[in-house]
Design a protein around this motif. Sequence first.
Motif, PDB file in Angstrom:
ATOM      1  N   LEU A   1       0.849  -1.184   0.000  1.00 42.22           N
ATOM      2  CA  LEU A   1       0.000   0.000   0.000  1.00 42.22           C
ATOM      3  C   LEU A   1       0.889   1.241   0.000  1.00 42.22           C
ATOM      4  O   LEU A   1       2.032   1.197   0.456  1.00 42.22           O
ATOM      5  CB  LEU A   1      -0.915  -0.001   1.230  1.00 42.22           C
ATOM      6  N   ALA A   2       0.356   2.333  -0.488  1.00 42.65           N
ATOM      7  CA  ALA A   2       1.078   3.613  -0.566  1.00 42.65           C
ATOM      8  C   ALA A   2       2.369   3.483  -1.365  1.00 42.65           C
ATOM      9  O   ALA A   2       3.348   4.191  -1.091  1.00 42.65           O
ATOM     10  CB  ALA A   2       1.372   4.149   0.839  1.00 42.65           C
ATOM     11  N   ASP A   3       2.377   2.562  -2.350  1.00 40.35           N
ATOM     12  CA  ASP A   3       3.556   2.359  -3.194  1.00 40.35           C
ATOM     13  C   ASP A   3       4.809   2.059  -2.379  1.00 40.35           C
ATOM     14  O   ASP A   3       5.927   2.414  -2.789  1.00 40.35           O
ATOM     15  CB  ASP A   3       3.807   3.583  -4.084  1.00 40.35           C
ATOM     16  N   GLY A   4       4.620   1.422  -1.212  1.00 41.08           N
ATOM     17  CA  GLY A   4       5.751   1.051  -0.388  1.00 41.08           C
ATOM     18  C   GLY A   4       6.250   2.143   0.534  1.00 41.08           C
ATOM     19  O   GLY A   4       7.181   1.924   1.324  1.00 41.08           O
ATOM     20  N   ARG A   5       5.652   3.333   0.465  1.00 36.94           N
ATOM     21  CA  ARG A   5       6.037   4.409   1.378  1.00 36.94           C
ATOM     22  C   ARG A   5       5.452   4.155   2.765  1.00 36.94           C
ATOM     23  O   ARG A   5       4.502   3.386   2.914  1.00 36.94           O
ATOM     24  CB  ARG A   5       5.550   5.758   0.842  1.00 36.94           C
ATOM     25  N   PRO A   6       5.975   4.807   3.805  1.00 39.62           N
ATOM     26  CA  PRO A   6       5.410   4.603   5.143  1.00 39.62           C
ATOM     27  C   PRO A   6       3.940   5.008   5.207  1.00 39.62           C
ATOM     28  O   PRO A   6       3.542   6.056   4.698  1.00 39.62           O
ATOM     29  CB  PRO A   6       6.267   5.513   6.034  1.00 39.62           C
ATOM     30  N   ALA A   7       3.138   4.171   5.846  1.00 40.63           N
ATOM     31  CA  ALA A   7       1.751   4.536   6.127  1.00 40.63           C
ATOM     32  C   ALA A   7       1.677   5.443   7.349  1.00 40.63           C
ATOM     33  O   ALA A   7       0.751   6.240   7.490  1.00 40.63           O
ATOM     34  CB  ALA A   7       0.928   3.280   6.364  1.00 40.63           C
ATOM     35  N   TYR A   8       2.655   5.293   8.230  1.00 37.33           N
ATOM     36  CA  TYR A   8       2.753   6.166   9.407  1.00 37.33           C
ATOM     37  C   TYR A   8       4.225   6.335   9.720  1.00 37.33           C
ATOM     38  O   TYR A   8       4.961   5.352   9.868  1.00 37.33           O
ATOM     39  CB  TYR A   8       2.028   5.567  10.608  1.00 37.33           C
ATOM     40  N   GLN A   9       4.653   7.593   9.827  1.00 40.27           N
ATOM     41  CA  GLN A   9       6.047   7.903  10.138  1.00 40.27           C
ATOM     42  C   GLN A   9       6.072   8.812  11.351  1.00 40.27           C
ATOM     43  O   GLN A   9       5.423   9.853  11.377  1.00 40.27           O
ATOM     44  CB  GLN A   9       6.734   8.568   8.946  1.00 40.27           C
TER      45      GLN A   9
ATOM     46  N   ASP B   1      -9.187   2.744  11.770  1.00 40.09           N
ATOM     47  CA  ASP B   1      -9.367   2.322  10.383  1.00 40.09           C
ATOM     48  C   ASP B   1      -8.078   1.915   9.666  1.00 40.09           C
ATOM     49  O   ASP B   1      -8.112   1.612   8.472  1.00 40.09           O
ATOM     50  CB  ASP B   1     -10.037   3.438   9.594  1.00 40.09           C
ATOM     51  N   LEU B   2      -6.935   1.915  10.361  1.00 38.23           N
ATOM     52  CA  LEU B   2      -5.621   1.644   9.762  1.00 38.23           C
ATOM     53  C   LEU B   2      -5.249   2.680   8.694  1.00 38.23           C
ATOM     54  O   LEU B   2      -4.405   2.438   7.843  1.00 38.23           O
ATOM     55  CB  LEU B   2      -5.541   0.231   9.174  1.00 38.23           C
ATOM     56  N   ILE B   3      -5.888   3.832   8.807  1.00 40.60           N
ATOM     57  CA  ILE B   3      -5.581   4.960   7.926  1.00 40.60           C
ATOM     58  C   ILE B   3      -5.032   6.125   8.744  1.00 40.60           C
ATOM     59  O   ILE B   3      -3.986   6.692   8.422  1.00 40.60           O
ATOM     60  CB  ILE B   3      -6.836   5.393   7.139  1.00 40.60           C
TER      61      ILE B   3
END
Length: 356
Positions: free
Chosen positions: A70-78, A131-133
């Motif tokens: 997801l997110a093209d492999g970028r961090p979903a949370y940083q 929501d994991l978002i």
Amino acid sequence: MPGELVGTEGSSTTDRSCVKCTNGEHTATMNATSCSPGAWVLSYFGPNQDVASDSLHLAYSTDGLRWSPLADGRPAYQLTGMGTNHIRDPFLFRKNDGTYIYIATDWTLSENDANYWNHPSSKIFVADSTDLITFTNPRLITLTNLPGPGATPMHAWAPEAYYDPDRKLYAIIWSGNDTTGANRIYVSYTENFVTIVNPTPDVLFDPGYSVIDATITQWNGRNYLFFKDETDSSGSALTGSGKDIQIARSSTLALDPGTFTRWSPGYITRGSTQSSRRATEGPFVIKDPRQSRWYLFADYYLNGGVFGCWSTTDLDADPGSWTELPSAQYRFPSGVRHANAVRVTQAELDAIIAHY
């Protein structure tokens, strides 16, 4: 069963109206096993030693074998504004109220592997999500004030969370080192992921040698604990040559200290060649809801983000009898390290994919 994804018998994975999430006890099954269609979201960190890698990354799968980033492999949370912002070994868990908790190894006092050993942490990172978002209320909670080796604190590695139906508390299991440097699997109990009930942690599992990276799945009224033998011996009868995945089990679903027993010295990740080290760690286990089959995934930690996969239809089978799947039968995002998976409904997955 409470806490599982439930749907109409025989429904297809595309019939979203019949899949819903129910809350209640044994919510740990949402993280590993379910008898109904649905999907998984994978949490992992990256192969490098920068903040972008040491962050929460997500992928998803609808068959448990092929994982798409997801997110093209970028961090979903940083993380920002907390020490060096480095966090590792992420784990997602659905609580009894249906929301998620995100926990991880605290690496915020260090910038890389080399200087971590001067700044080990007895804390873990925690954040909340519905929501994991969106992830909110980032915090560090202390699991122990016990000393580690030398003048350093005990480290708290690879935390995972489960619901203990007997205590009606959440159990956080983690790997900690004592003053000799040996690691055991500890358990800390909490009601709210803010305060720890037992500031002096209990030893959940100690086979008599150093072990780390425990993960638990439930089946047939038992808990099964998969772990890495952290020893580096040369072929002793007790431990083999170490650095691979073994299994223990308890007699009930309660997460009681001292109740897990390793019934075989065999390594799942070595199959029929028990004398050959595979160098695996960070195991996680899921059950295919369409059949009585479990998949164990483990990180080939010397290969910079490569996972292996092993399968069985019987968790009580000899550990060496698990079948290793050819790499063509499963797929992981590039560079995935120390992953784990949580069950989600199709509606939740649709929203997650749309966001990322």
